[in-house]
Design a protein around this motif. Structure first.
Motif, PDB file in Angstrom:
ATOM      1  N   SER A  18       1.170 -29.272  -8.987  1.00  0.00           N
ATOM      2  CA  SER A  18       0.991 -30.540  -9.712  1.00  0.00           C
ATOM      3  C   SER A  18       1.332 -31.729  -8.806  1.00  0.00           C
ATOM      4  CB  SER A  18       1.794 -30.575 -11.006  1.00  0.00           C
ATOM      5  OG  SER A  18       2.976 -29.863 -10.913  1.00  0.00           O
ATOM      6  N   ARG A  19       2.278 -31.513  -7.886  1.00  0.00           N
ATOM      7  CA  ARG A  19       2.648 -32.616  -6.979  1.00  0.00           C
ATOM      8  C   ARG A  19       1.440 -33.057  -6.148  1.00  0.00           C
ATOM      9  NH1 ARG A  19       7.458 -30.774  -5.544  1.00  0.00           N
ATOM     10  NH2 ARG A  19       6.638 -29.313  -4.047  1.00  0.00           N
ATOM     11  N   LYS A  20       0.685 -32.068  -5.701  1.00  0.00           N
ATOM     12  CA  LYS A  20      -0.471 -32.366  -4.858  1.00  0.00           C
ATOM     13  C   LYS A  20      -1.516 -33.192  -5.613  1.00  0.00           C
ATOM     14  CE  LYS A  20      -2.406 -28.713  -3.153  1.00  0.00           C
ATOM     15  NZ  LYS A  20      -2.577 -27.513  -2.335  1.00  0.00           N
ATOM     16  N   LEU A  21      -1.682 -32.903  -6.906  1.00  0.00           N
ATOM     17  CA  LEU A  21      -2.687 -33.620  -7.699  1.00  0.00           C
ATOM     18  C   LEU A  21      -2.409 -35.119  -7.755  1.00  0.00           C
ATOM     19  CD1 LEU A  21      -3.084 -31.249 -10.784  1.00  0.00           C
ATOM     20  CD2 LEU A  21      -4.581 -31.445  -8.807  1.00  0.00           C
ATOM     21  N   ILE A  22      -1.126 -35.465  -7.822  1.00  0.00           N
ATOM     22  CA  ILE A  22      -0.753 -36.871  -7.967  1.00  0.00           C
ATOM     23  C   ILE A  22      -1.112 -37.673  -6.706  1.00  0.00           C
ATOM     24  CG2 ILE A  22       1.178 -38.464  -8.475  1.00  0.00           C
ATOM     25  CD1 ILE A  22       0.383 -36.485 -10.729  1.00  0.00           C
ATOM     26  N   LEU A  23      -1.162 -36.990  -5.571  1.00  0.00           N
ATOM     27  CA  LEU A  23      -1.444 -37.698  -4.314  1.00  0.00           C
ATOM     28  C   LEU A  23      -2.902 -38.131  -4.188  1.00  0.00           C
ATOM     29  CD1 LEU A  23       0.573 -35.599  -1.731  1.00  0.00           C
ATOM     30  CD2 LEU A  23       1.020 -37.961  -2.406  1.00  0.00           C
ATOM     31  N   LYS A  24      -3.745 -37.614  -5.054  1.00  0.00           N
ATOM     32  CA  LYS A  24      -5.166 -37.942  -4.940  1.00  0.00           C
ATOM     33  C   LYS A  24      -5.374 -39.456  -5.028  1.00  0.00           C
ATOM     34  CE  LYS A  24      -9.616 -36.678  -6.917  1.00  0.00           C
ATOM     35  NZ  LYS A  24     -10.199 -35.943  -5.804  1.00  0.00           N
ATOM     36  N   GLY A  25      -6.054 -39.985  -4.033  1.00  0.00           N
ATOM     37  CA  GLY A  25      -6.388 -41.412  -4.052  1.00  0.00           C
ATOM     38  C   GLY A  25      -5.215 -42.346  -3.817  1.00  0.00           C
TER      39      GLY A  25
ATOM     40  N   ASP B 260      -4.761 -34.687 -16.690  1.00  0.00           N
ATOM     41  CA  ASP B 260      -5.263 -33.599 -17.535  1.00  0.00           C
ATOM     42  C   ASP B 260      -6.484 -32.960 -16.879  1.00  0.00           C
ATOM     43  OD1 ASP B 260      -5.888 -32.015 -19.764  1.00  0.00           O
ATOM     44  OD2 ASP B 260      -6.982 -33.621 -20.770  1.00  0.00           O
ATOM     45  N   PHE B 261      -7.411 -33.802 -16.457  1.00  0.00           N
ATOM     46  CA  PHE B 261      -8.656 -33.296 -15.877  1.00  0.00           C
ATOM     47  C   PHE B 261      -8.388 -32.565 -14.559  1.00  0.00           C
ATOM     48  CE2 PHE B 261     -13.216 -33.397 -14.946  1.00  0.00           C
ATOM     49  CZ  PHE B 261     -13.730 -33.253 -16.226  1.00  0.00           C
ATOM     50  N   SER B 262      -7.517 -33.148 -13.727  1.00  0.00           N
ATOM     51  CA  SER B 262      -7.215 -32.513 -12.432  1.00  0.00           C
ATOM     52  C   SER B 262      -6.513 -31.187 -12.631  1.00  0.00           C
ATOM     53  CB  SER B 262      -6.304 -33.372 -11.567  1.00  0.00           C
ATOM     54  OG  SER B 262      -6.680 -34.676 -11.584  1.00  0.00           O
ATOM     55  N   ALA B 263      -5.589 -31.145 -13.584  1.00  0.00           N
ATOM     56  CA  ALA B 263      -4.868 -29.890 -13.825  1.00  0.00           C
ATOM     57  C   ALA B 263      -5.850 -28.817 -14.277  1.00  0.00           C
ATOM     58  CB  ALA B 263      -3.780 -30.109 -14.867  1.00  0.00           C
TER      59      ALA B 263
ATOM     60  N   GLN C 105      -7.905 -27.387 -11.448  1.00  0.00           N
ATOM     61  CA  GLN C 105      -7.187 -26.358 -10.682  1.00  0.00           C
ATOM     62  C   GLN C 105      -7.152 -25.040 -11.445  1.00  0.00           C
ATOM     63  OE1 GLN C 105      -6.115 -26.765  -7.458  1.00  0.00           O
ATOM     64  NE2 GLN C 105      -7.276 -28.648  -7.728  1.00  0.00           N
ATOM     65  N   LEU C 106      -6.986 -25.138 -12.761  1.00  0.00           N
ATOM     66  CA  LEU C 106      -6.985 -23.925 -13.580  1.00  0.00           C
ATOM     67  C   LEU C 106      -8.337 -23.221 -13.475  1.00  0.00           C
ATOM     68  CD1 LEU C 106      -5.133 -25.176 -16.798  1.00  0.00           C
ATOM     69  CD2 LEU C 106      -4.238 -23.652 -15.046  1.00  0.00           C
ATOM     70  N   ALA C 107      -9.418 -24.012 -13.481  1.00  0.00           N
ATOM     71  CA  ALA C 107     -10.766 -23.448 -13.362  1.00  0.00           C
ATOM     72  C   ALA C 107     -10.876 -22.656 -12.062  1.00  0.00           C
ATOM     73  CB  ALA C 107     -11.807 -24.568 -13.393  1.00  0.00           C
TER      74      ALA C 107
ATOM     75  N   GLU D  59     -15.587 -25.352 -11.562  1.00  0.00           N
ATOM     76  CA  GLU D  59     -15.024 -26.485 -12.298  1.00  0.00           C
ATOM     77  C   GLU D  59     -15.193 -26.268 -13.797  1.00  0.00           C
ATOM     78  OE1 GLU D  59     -17.388 -29.963 -11.581  1.00  0.00           O
ATOM     79  OE2 GLU D  59     -19.184 -29.013 -12.357  1.00  0.00           O
ATOM     80  N   PHE D  60     -14.451 -27.050 -14.578  1.00  0.00           N
ATOM     81  CA  PHE D  60     -14.778 -27.193 -15.999  1.00  0.00           C
ATOM     82  C   PHE D  60     -15.398 -28.590 -16.082  1.00  0.00           C
ATOM     83  CE2 PHE D  60     -10.754 -24.555 -16.866  1.00  0.00           C
ATOM     84  CZ  PHE D  60     -11.471 -23.358 -16.937  1.00  0.00           C
ATOM     85  N   ALA D  61     -16.701 -28.649 -16.193  1.00  0.00           N
ATOM     86  CA  ALA D  61     -17.344 -29.963 -16.145  1.00  0.00           C
ATOM     87  C   ALA D  61     -17.022 -30.793 -17.377  1.00  0.00           C
ATOM     88  CB  ALA D  61     -18.847 -29.801 -15.994  1.00  0.00           C
ATOM     89  N   SER D  62     -16.630 -30.123 -18.472  1.00  0.00           N
ATOM     90  CA  SER D  62     -16.210 -30.893 -19.643  1.00  0.00           C
ATOM     91  C   SER D  62     -15.064 -30.183 -20.355  1.00  0.00           C
ATOM     92  CB  SER D  62     -17.387 -31.113 -20.599  1.00  0.00           C
ATOM     93  OG  SER D  62     -17.801 -29.895 -21.148  1.00  0.00           O
TER      94      SER D  62
END
Lengths: 224, 162
Positions: free
Chosen positions: A88-95, B64-67, B70-72, B79-82
């Motif tokens: 989750s830490r990595k996701l926050i760094l996006k952009g 939410d979307f990024s998490a 990653q789960l996908a 990806e989960f496109a929606s």
């Protein structure tokens, strides 16, 4: 990734506070939240566990003022410091547009600081960013504690500098935070760059705004 | 890339996006549509003004979307496109736009998930086109730099920070 909206005349930038667990990242945001006028900040969101450890992130939007008719809005994020939460830490760094590394000055936390700094380098590299080229400030927090390591030891471990190979950049640059010190200088015949650092006691608010100002100014200067 | 790239959009881009989203809301009979970029910044809101803080909402949407992205990947999907979050009264539908943005649709019992999904698909296709054209026009693709916007504004920047 700053986003410029010409319709609403806003510049939006993303700042991320990184560092080891319990280092004071959330405390930095809480202090900013408590001191900024309510009309200049949004709601603070904290995704934390029941024991108030950051689980995903904290988020706080702050307006820092208007430049050239554009409202400058900074979105402040913290990451979870605990090693376990790297995904989750990595996701926050996006952009991310600017980074603050909140180091815990206590001697006992030196290893955790080094590990977190290494993790930051690895994670930004995965996005293709270069930490030596994006706005980056290191905050040495908890300076009031009796077991705080001297700043020069922290600098040696966490901010030893990087070699500057590009001849165009091989020139002295003053440190934006410490007058009289250099951000880029010739060290033993090698041009070396260092991230600016600040000292803080975030729980009292000391140094919190100095850090925010330093990094946001660096971000805005990348647009000029 | 040395750091995160910037992007910007003009007033006419903004109008085009709004027009598209307004048409979608009418057809889907949904309450509100928000366009959020993947870093958590709110790009546009159309329809009923939300009662919540849209900036906080945008940052949570992106997370939410990024998490879920990653789960996908973990379960072997690209990806989960929606995504759909269904509540008793209020629900949300989220869809990827141009791999850079997320369309968030808020709807209630006045419509159905099926209709929102169906109309949402067309809306996403239209938005993809708008953004593709926008990214092409600025030359460097989605990562077009905004450098130069504050050129010569160093003094103003210094003043801002006292």
């Amino acid at each position: 990734m700053s986003m410029i909206n010409y319709a609403s005349r806003e510049i939006n930038c993303k700042l991320v506070y990184y560092g080891p667990g319990l280092g004071g990242k959330t405390t930095n945001l809480e202090h900013i939240y408590s001191k900024v006028a309510p009309n200049s900040r949004g709601k603070m969101i904290s995704l934390a566990t029941e024991t108030e450890r950051t689980l995903f992130f904290d988020f706080l939007p702050v307006d820092l003022g208007t430049i050239r008719g554009f409202k400058t809005r900074f979105h402040l994020y913290t990451v979870p410091g605990q090693v376990y939460y790297n995904a989750s830490r990595k996701l926050i760094l996006k952009g991310v547009d600017g980074l603050v590394f909140v180091a815990d000055s206590q001697i006992e936390r030196m290893e955790a600081n080094v590990e977190s700094m290494q993790n930051l380098y690895d994670n930004v590299a995965e996005y293709g960013y270069d930490l030596t080229k994006i706005p980056f400030v290191i905050q040495y927090n908890k300076r009031d504690l009796p077991n705080a390591a001297p700043v020069k030891d922290l600098q040696a471990s966490l901010n030893p500098g990087w070699p500057i190979e590009d001849p165009a950049l091989q020139k002295p640059v003053p440190d934006p935070v410490h007058p009289g010190q250099m951000a880029v200088s010739l060290v033993s015949g090698q041009w070396t760059g260092r991230a600016p650092y600040t000292e803080a006691v975030a729980i009292r608010g000391d140094g919190v705004f100095d850090t925010l100002k330093a990094v946001s100014k660096m971000v805005l200067k990348t647009l000029s | 890339m040395t750091g995160a790239a910037s992007w910007s959009f003009s007033e006419s881009d903004f109008k085009q996006i709004q027009t598209q989203l307004q048409a979608f809301l009418r057809e889907a009979n949904a309450r509100c549509a928000l366009l959020v970029d993947r870093t958590g910044q709110l790009v546009a809101t159309v329809g009923e003004t939300p009662a919540f803080d849209p900036m906080a909402f945008a940052s949570l949407t992106a997370a939410d979307f990024s998490a879920n992205d990653q789960l996908a990947k973990m379960i072997g999907e690209a990806e989960f496109a929606s995504l759909v979050h269904q509540g008793e009264k209020e629900s949300m539908f989220l869809a990827d736009v141009a791999k850079r943005l997320i369309l968030v649709v808020l709807f209630d019992q006045r419509t159905t998930l099926g209709l929102v999904k169906l109309k949402g698909k067309t809306a996403v296709e239209q938005l993809n086109k708008i953004f593709a054209a926008m990214f092409n026009r600025v030359g460097a693709g989605p990562a077009a730099p905004a450098k130069g916007l504050l050129e010569g504004a160093e003094d103003e920047i210094d003043k801002l920070f006292g």
